[in-house]
Design a protein around this motif. Structure first.
Motif, PDB file in Angstrom:
ATOM      1  N   LYS A  81      -7.894  -6.184  -1.407  1.00 28.66           N
ATOM      2  CA  LYS A  81      -7.455  -4.798  -1.601  1.00 28.66           C
ATOM      3  C   LYS A  81      -6.114  -4.560  -0.906  1.00 28.66           C
ATOM      4  O   LYS A  81      -5.186  -3.984  -1.483  1.00 28.66           O
ATOM      5  CB  LYS A  81      -8.507  -3.828  -1.048  1.00 28.66           C
ATOM      6  N   ASP A  97      -8.425   4.338   0.072  1.00 25.76           N
ATOM      7  CA  ASP A  97      -7.970   4.099  -1.303  1.00 25.76           C
ATOM      8  C   ASP A  97      -6.822   5.037  -1.665  1.00 25.76           C
ATOM      9  O   ASP A  97      -5.878   4.637  -2.367  1.00 25.76           O
ATOM     10  CB  ASP A  97      -9.127   4.297  -2.280  1.00 25.76           C
ATOM     11  N   GLU A  98      -6.896   6.249  -1.179  1.00 31.32           N
ATOM     12  CA  GLU A  98      -5.847   7.233  -1.489  1.00 31.32           C
ATOM     13  C   GLU A  98      -4.535   6.879  -0.800  1.00 31.32           C
ATOM     14  O   GLU A  98      -3.473   6.897  -1.424  1.00 31.32           O
ATOM     15  CB  GLU A  98      -6.320   8.628  -1.081  1.00 31.32           C
ATOM     16  N   SER A 117      -3.236  -6.563  -2.629  1.00 30.19           N
ATOM     17  CA  SER A 117      -2.871  -5.945  -3.903  1.00 30.19           C
ATOM     18  C   SER A 117      -2.063  -4.666  -3.701  1.00 30.19           C
ATOM     19  O   SER A 117      -1.226  -4.315  -4.540  1.00 30.19           O
ATOM     20  CB  SER A 117      -4.134  -5.636  -4.717  1.00 30.19           C
ATOM     21  N   ALA A 118      -2.314  -3.985  -2.589  1.00 32.79           N
ATOM     22  CA  ALA A 118      -1.589  -2.745  -2.288  1.00 32.79           C
ATOM     23  C   ALA A 118      -0.216  -3.006  -1.677  1.00 32.79           C
ATOM     24  O   ALA A 118       0.558  -2.067  -1.485  1.00 32.79           O
ATOM     25  CB  ALA A 118      -2.420  -1.876  -1.349  1.00 32.79           C
ATOM     26  N   GLN A 133     -12.776   6.351   0.820  1.00 31.45           N
ATOM     27  CA  GLN A 133     -12.084   7.215  -0.141  1.00 31.45           C
ATOM     28  C   GLN A 133     -10.688   7.558   0.361  1.00 31.45           C
ATOM     29  O   GLN A 133      -9.714   7.553  -0.405  1.00 31.45           O
ATOM     30  CB  GLN A 133     -12.907   8.484  -0.386  1.00 31.45           C
ATOM     31  N   LEU A 141      -3.477   4.054   0.273  1.00 33.42           N
ATOM     32  CA  LEU A 141      -2.913   2.789  -0.194  1.00 33.42           C
ATOM     33  C   LEU A 141      -2.157   2.933  -1.516  1.00 33.42           C
ATOM     34  O   LEU A 141      -1.437   2.020  -1.922  1.00 33.42           O
ATOM     35  CB  LEU A 141      -4.009   1.737  -0.354  1.00 33.42           C
ATOM     36  N   LYS A 142      -2.308   4.062  -2.177  1.00 30.99           N
ATOM     37  CA  LYS A 142      -1.606   4.287  -3.447  1.00 30.99           C
ATOM     38  C   LYS A 142      -0.106   4.479  -3.251  1.00 30.99           C
ATOM     39  O   LYS A 142       0.673   4.257  -4.182  1.00 30.99           O
ATOM     40  CB  LYS A 142      -2.185   5.516  -4.157  1.00 30.99           C
ATOM     41  N   ASP A 143       0.291   4.907  -2.071  1.00 32.44           N
ATOM     42  CA  ASP A 143       1.712   5.164  -1.810  1.00 32.44           C
ATOM     43  C   ASP A 143       2.419   3.849  -1.517  1.00 32.44           C
ATOM     44  O   ASP A 143       2.253   3.259  -0.456  1.00 32.44           O
ATOM     45  CB  ASP A 143       1.865   6.135  -0.631  1.00 32.44           C
ATOM     46  N   LYS A 144       3.227   3.396  -2.449  1.00 32.11           N
ATOM     47  CA  LYS A 144       3.927   2.116  -2.307  1.00 32.11           C
ATOM     48  C   LYS A 144       5.434   2.299  -2.205  1.00 32.11           C
ATOM     49  O   LYS A 144       6.207   1.378  -2.481  1.00 32.11           O
ATOM     50  CB  LYS A 144       3.572   1.200  -3.472  1.00 32.11           C
ATOM     51  N   GLN A 145       5.885   3.497  -1.801  1.00 32.44           N
ATOM     52  CA  GLN A 145       7.312   3.783  -1.762  1.00 32.44           C
ATOM     53  C   GLN A 145       7.975   3.339  -0.459  1.00 32.44           C
ATOM     54  O   GLN A 145       9.195   3.281  -0.382  1.00 32.44           O
ATOM     55  CB  GLN A 145       7.549   5.282  -1.971  1.00 32.44           C
TER      56      GLN A 145
END
Length: 303
Positions: free
Chosen positions: A234, A190-191, A237-238, A187, A193-197
């Motif tokens: 995963k 997944d959180e 893709s991130a 969990q 990996l959301k930061d793509k900045q």
């Protein structure tokens, strides 16, 4: 902090690496380099027969002078570098003795922390847990022992515009005793990996997903193929650029699509033809380059 830990400051808390200001370090600040090593593994040389690791008992007269000398030699070289690396990361198997192998585990923890304390304080040390650090079949207590001695078993941090994510790879090989902790790990992953900045995303772990080819067969040194492919996709893709690992005690690596996995040999015992050393990693705005150096060949400047 206990008496043992006074020479070695634990630098992770709440899944963050404390020496770096997360908000400030999200901004790209220009090229830099860091150093990646793996498998100091104090005590393995003494126990290695050439094909397997000898079981220990409390009466053994074990020593780990070889690994202490090798680790100290690396730290002495890093202390001489100008400019200094942004950080030094050790990708697992910091010690060899498992949690239940006393008195050796306690002595190895004390000795490696003393050596780590000799690193120039301007070079943050990042510790990654390996299978010997948390156990081949980790339990809550074996993971907590690692946390108490070396910091969180997984966390992330930003450095110079790069997002660095440190995993507990043992969850992907055996998690039967700690399924709830593995779920928390997933969990959290997944959180983050959301930061793509950030300019780049880099993963650090101990056990490689694969050694040379992403579709190779399962063996001791890699991860089961279905789990492997799921996680590699995963990460890809991130936007992950590189995955740095240890565990194999040899240099190798390969690619999955546009993502590279780099496996770095041991600071301690070699199982192949490589020499003890570390990998220097240069980060630029558009690329991440790396080169392995035997300890005696480490340059004083890598920028």
């Amino acid at each position: 902090m206990t008496e043992e830990n006074r020479t070695f400051k634990i630098q992770t808390a709440n899944r963050r690496f404390l020496p770096f200001d997360s908000e400030k370090e999200k901004e790209w600040q220009g090229p830099f380099f860091f150093v990646q090593g793996a498998d100091c593994q104090l005590g393995l040389t003494y126990r290695w027969t050439g094909t397997t690791r000898v079981a220990c008992n409390p009466e053994m007269s074990m020593n780990w002078d070889v690994e202490m000398k090798a680790t100290r030699a690396v730290i002495e070289k890093l202390n001489q570098m100008e400019p200094k690396p942004k950080f030094f990361i050790v990708c697992g198997d910091i010690v060899d003795a498992f949690d239940f192998e006393e008195p050796f585990r306690s002595r190895q923890e004390k000795d490696i922390k003393q050596i780590f304390s000799e690193l120039d304080p301007s070079i943050p040390l990042v510790c990654v847990c390996g299978n010997h650090d948390v156990g081949d079949e980790p339990t809550r207590s074996s993971i907590q022992r690692y946390v108490d001695n070396f910091g969180d078993d997984y966390f992330d941090f930003y450095c110079g515009g790069v997002h660095c994510i440190v995993l507990n790879s043992q969850f992907y090989t055996h998690s039967a005793n700690v399924e709830d902790l593995k779920l928390q790990h997933e969990q959290w992953l997944d959180e983050v990996l959301k930061d793509k900045q950030s300019k780049h995303i880099i993963i650090f772990q101990h056990i490689p997903w694969f050694l040379k080819s992403y579709d190779e067969e399962k063996d001791y040194f890699n991860v089961e193929i279905n789990t492997r492919l799921k996680m590699l996709e995963k990460f890809h893709s991130a936007g992950v650029k590189k995955i740095f690992c240890g565990h194999y005690h040899r240099n190798t690596g390969g690619t999955y699509k546009s993502m590279e996995q780099v496996v770095t040999t041991a600071i301690g015992l070699q199982l192949g033809k490589d020499q003890s050393g570390v990998r220097l990693v240069r980060v630029t705005e558009n690329d991440i380059e790396h080169q392995y150096f035997p300890t005696e060949d480490l340059p004083k400047n890598f920028l």
